[in-house]
Scaffold this motif. Structure first.
Motif, PDB file in Angstrom:
ATOM      1  N   LEU A  16      -2.909  -8.093  -8.978  1.00 12.59           N
ATOM      2  CA  LEU A  16      -4.032  -7.228  -8.620  1.00 12.59           C
ATOM      3  C   LEU A  16      -5.102  -8.008  -7.856  1.00 12.59           C
ATOM      4  N   ALA A  17      -5.361  -9.235  -8.292  1.00  9.83           N
ATOM      5  CA  ALA A  17      -6.352 -10.063  -7.600  1.00  9.83           C
ATOM      6  C   ALA A  17      -5.901 -10.375  -6.180  1.00  9.83           C
ATOM      7  N   ASP A  18      -4.625 -10.666  -6.007  1.00  9.28           N
ATOM      8  CA  ASP A  18      -4.106 -10.975  -4.674  1.00  9.28           C
ATOM      9  C   ASP A  18      -4.230  -9.771  -3.740  1.00  9.28           C
ATOM     10  N   VAL A  19      -3.928  -8.579  -4.248  1.00 13.52           N
ATOM     11  CA  VAL A  19      -4.050  -7.365  -3.435  1.00 13.52           C
ATOM     12  C   VAL A  19      -5.505  -7.144  -3.036  1.00 13.52           C
ATOM     13  N   ALA A  20      -6.411  -7.263  -3.993  1.00 21.00           N
ATOM     14  CA  ALA A  20      -7.832  -7.060  -3.705  1.00 21.00           C
ATOM     15  C   ALA A  20      -8.348  -8.102  -2.717  1.00 21.00           C
ATOM     16  N   CYS A  21      -7.935  -9.350  -2.888  1.00 18.97           N
ATOM     17  CA  CYS A  21      -8.348 -10.414  -1.955  1.00 18.97           C
ATOM     18  C   CYS A  21      -7.832 -10.135  -0.549  1.00 18.97           C
ATOM     19  N   SER A  22      -6.604  -9.641  -0.438  1.00 18.76           N
ATOM     20  CA  SER A  22      -6.027  -9.351   0.873  1.00 18.76           C
ATOM     21  C   SER A  22      -6.773  -8.222   1.580  1.00 18.76           C
ATOM     22  N   MET A  23      -7.497  -7.415   0.815  1.00 17.60           N
ATOM     23  CA  MET A  23      -8.305  -6.339   1.387  1.00 17.60           C
ATOM     24  C   MET A  23      -9.739  -6.793   1.658  1.00 17.60           C
ATOM     25  N   SER A 105       0.093   1.963  -9.513  1.00 20.20           N
ATOM     26  CA  SER A 105       0.628   2.084  -8.156  1.00 20.20           C
ATOM     27  C   SER A 105      -0.288   1.363  -7.176  1.00 20.20           C
ATOM     28  N   LEU A 106       0.315   0.718  -6.208  1.00 20.17           N
ATOM     29  CA  LEU A 106      -0.427  -0.012  -5.193  1.00 20.17           C
ATOM     30  C   LEU A 106      -1.348   0.929  -4.425  1.00 20.17           C
ATOM     31  N   GLU A 107      -0.864   2.117  -4.118  1.00 15.30           N
ATOM     32  CA  GLU A 107      -1.657   3.099  -3.384  1.00 15.30           C
ATOM     33  C   GLU A 107      -2.909   3.497  -4.172  1.00 15.30           C
ATOM     34  N   LEU A 108      -2.761   3.717  -5.455  1.00 20.48           N
ATOM     35  CA  LEU A 108      -3.893   4.085  -6.303  1.00 20.48           C
ATOM     36  C   LEU A 108      -4.902   2.937  -6.388  1.00 20.48           C
ATOM     37  N   PHE A 109      -4.409   1.725  -6.536  1.00 18.03           N
ATOM     38  CA  PHE A 109      -5.293   0.564  -6.619  1.00 18.03           C
ATOM     39  C   PHE A 109      -6.059   0.367  -5.313  1.00 18.03           C
ATOM     40  N   GLU A 110      -5.372   0.501  -4.189  1.00 23.43           N
ATOM     41  CA  GLU A 110      -6.036   0.365  -2.895  1.00 23.43           C
ATOM     42  C   GLU A 110      -7.082   1.461  -2.694  1.00 23.43           C
ATOM     43  N   SER A 111      -6.810   2.672  -3.175  1.00 22.82           N
ATOM     44  CA  SER A 111      -7.795   3.758  -3.087  1.00 22.82           C
ATOM     45  C   SER A 111      -9.029   3.433  -3.910  1.00 22.82           C
TER      46      SER A 111
END
Length: 124
Positions: A16-23, A105-111
């Motif tokens: 989750l941290a990696d996804v958030a950092c990439s954004m 879900s990745l989509e939900l987290f990105e939203s």
């Protein structure tokens, strides 16, 4: 946005941290409630906090209540993160802004990170 991800499963926290950092978000990771409290009491305030309910040293509900008791986090966005369906039976989840179910879900987290209204989130 400053984000705090709290989960004792390091793989979940790190993913989750990696996804958030990439954004482009500034992310702090915590693997226990105590680590989360130390991070939350640091300089500035997190704009979004994800709390696992099943932490080893205190449950996510207790941690949320402690955060909400401070003026700093009284109105910040705090979401529970759990694989358990029965959390509403065990805890008053009204301190959370919503409940996110594992696997997330990745989509939900990105939203969530983009600030969009979450259609899939459970109301507390």
């Amino acid at each position: 946005m400053k984000v705090l991800v709290v989960d004792d499963y390091r793989t979940t926290t790190d993913l989750l941290a990696d996804v958030a950092c990439s954004m482009g978000h500034a992310v702090t990771r915590a693997y226990t409630g105590k680590e989360a409290l130390v991070a939350a009491n640091g300089e500035g305030a997190f704009e979004l906090i994800l709390l696992d309910i099943g932490l080893p040293d205190m449950n996510g509900h207790e941690l949320c209540m402690r955060l909400r008791a401070s003026e700093k986090y009284a109105s910040r966005r705090i979401f529970s993160l759990t694989a358990h369906d029965d959390v509403h039976e065990r805890f008053d989840m009204s301190c959370f802004d919503g409940q996110l179910s594992k696997p997330l879900s990745l989509e939900l987290f990105e939203s969530l990170l983009s600030g969009k209204k979450l259609a899939e989130q459970s109301a507390p």
